[in-house]
Design an enzyme around this catalytic site. Structure first.
Site, PDB file in Angstrom:
ATOM      1  N   VAL A 181     -27.945   3.730  44.868  1.00 52.18           N
ATOM      2  CA  VAL A 181     -28.441   4.721  45.816  1.00 52.18           C
ATOM      3  C   VAL A 181     -28.303   6.089  45.167  1.00 52.18           C
ATOM      4  O   VAL A 181     -27.343   6.347  44.441  1.00 52.18           O
ATOM      5  CB  VAL A 181     -27.663   4.666  47.153  1.00 52.18           C
ATOM      6  N   CYS A 182     -29.275   6.962  45.404  1.00 48.99           N
ATOM      7  CA  CYS A 182     -29.231   8.349  44.955  1.00 48.99           C
ATOM      8  C   CYS A 182     -29.082   8.418  43.426  1.00 48.99           C
ATOM      9  O   CYS A 182     -29.743   7.687  42.695  1.00 48.99           O
ATOM     10  CB  CYS A 182     -28.115   9.087  45.685  1.00 48.99           C
ATOM     11  N   SER A 183     -28.199   9.258  42.929  1.00 46.59           N
ATOM     12  CA  SER A 183     -28.055   9.422  41.480  1.00 46.59           C
ATOM     13  C   SER A 183     -27.332   8.258  40.818  1.00 46.59           C
ATOM     14  O   SER A 183     -27.132   8.256  39.601  1.00 46.59           O
ATOM     15  CB  SER A 183     -27.329  10.730  41.159  1.00 46.59           C
ATOM     16  N   GLY A 201     -33.486   6.351  47.277  1.00 50.57           N
ATOM     17  CA  GLY A 201     -33.425   7.797  47.186  1.00 50.57           C
ATOM     18  C   GLY A 201     -32.064   8.337  47.598  1.00 50.57           C
ATOM     19  O   GLY A 201     -31.070   7.612  47.599  1.00 50.57           O
TER      20      GLY A 201
END
Length: 247
Positions: free
Chosen positions: A108-110, A159
């Site tokens: 998730v995310c970075s 994202g």
């Protein structure tokens, strides 16, 4: 009553990697969804509490050395500490090793930048936080996609931050079926109705996006620099291996 008992049957083995500066929501969203169906292993270098970027901490349940050899889901959260995690050889070595046998390799995310730094997203489409697409591209061989959840074969990436719940439900639908995922969504009452429609650059508009970009600019620029360096390192290693093989 243990909530995990609500869904009997074989449990999924989920390995969730911790590092200093991870975002708690990146991890807790997916874990909330998957915990009804899985055994969650919080994995870190030691068993000392790992601080998040928001001030709280999470206690690991197992070290890298003792983590299960085979995982159904290998997961990396994002966070302000992901730039350092991209350069952490112990984390990268662990991910590379467990990815060989994991059924799904996810983030998730970075967290996708950390997977990419480990060489696990080359040739794949992947999502990340909207401000970090340039960094994901700089790793080389990865196609950044501006979608909430991206599934490319056994890579499932999401994202930023709040996309973690969507990610968990989408992944659950793949491993347990859509009906179970829908039932789980109802049980956790995931019925988002945000007070403002500004959760993406497209909807927030140029003024707010510029302000957010400025706030995240240092993190994003450093991520690009680290990603390029990591790409160069991996490219150099590949050439060395090729030279040895042809010698």
């Amino acid at each position: 009553m243990d909530a995990s008992a609500l869904f009997p049957g074989q449990r999924l083995e989920v390995g969730m990697v911790l590092y200093p500066g991870f975002t708690m929501q990146d991890l807790i969203g997916p874990q909330t969804v998957l915990s009804l169906h899985s055994n969650s292993h919080f994995i870190a270098s030691t068993l000392d509490p790992v601080p998040s970027d928001g001030g709280g901490a999470l206690v690991p349940s197992v070290t890298f050395a003792d983590a299960p050899r085979v995982l159904d889901i290998l997961f990396v959260p994002g966070g302000f500490g992901s730039n350092a995690a991209m350069q952490d050889r112990e984390i990268l070595a662990f991910l590379s090793d467990r990815a060989k046998t994991a059924r799904f390799i996810t983030s998730v995310c970075s967290g996708s930048l950390v997977l990419g730094a480990a060489g696990l997203l080359e040739g794949y489409r992947a999502a990340t936080h909207w401000a970090l697409h340039d960094a994901l591209a700089a790793l080389g061989g990865i196609t950044p996609v501006r979608e909430r959840v991206v599934t490319d074969r056994n890579r499932v990436t999401a994202g930023g931050v709040t996309a973690g719940i969507d990610f968990g439900l989408a992944l659950l639908a793949q491993v347990r079926g859509e009906r179970v995922a829908r039932l789980t969504q109802l049980m956790i009452e995931y019925d988002p109705a945000p007070p403002f429609d500004s959760g993406s650059p497209d909807r927030a508009g140029p003024e707010l996006t510029a302000e957010a970009t400025a706030l995240l600019g240092g993190l994003a620029a450093e991520a690009v620099r680290i990603a390029r360096a990591r790409h160069d390192d991996r490219d150099r290693d590949s050439r060395l291996v090729a030279a040895v093989d042809t010698a």
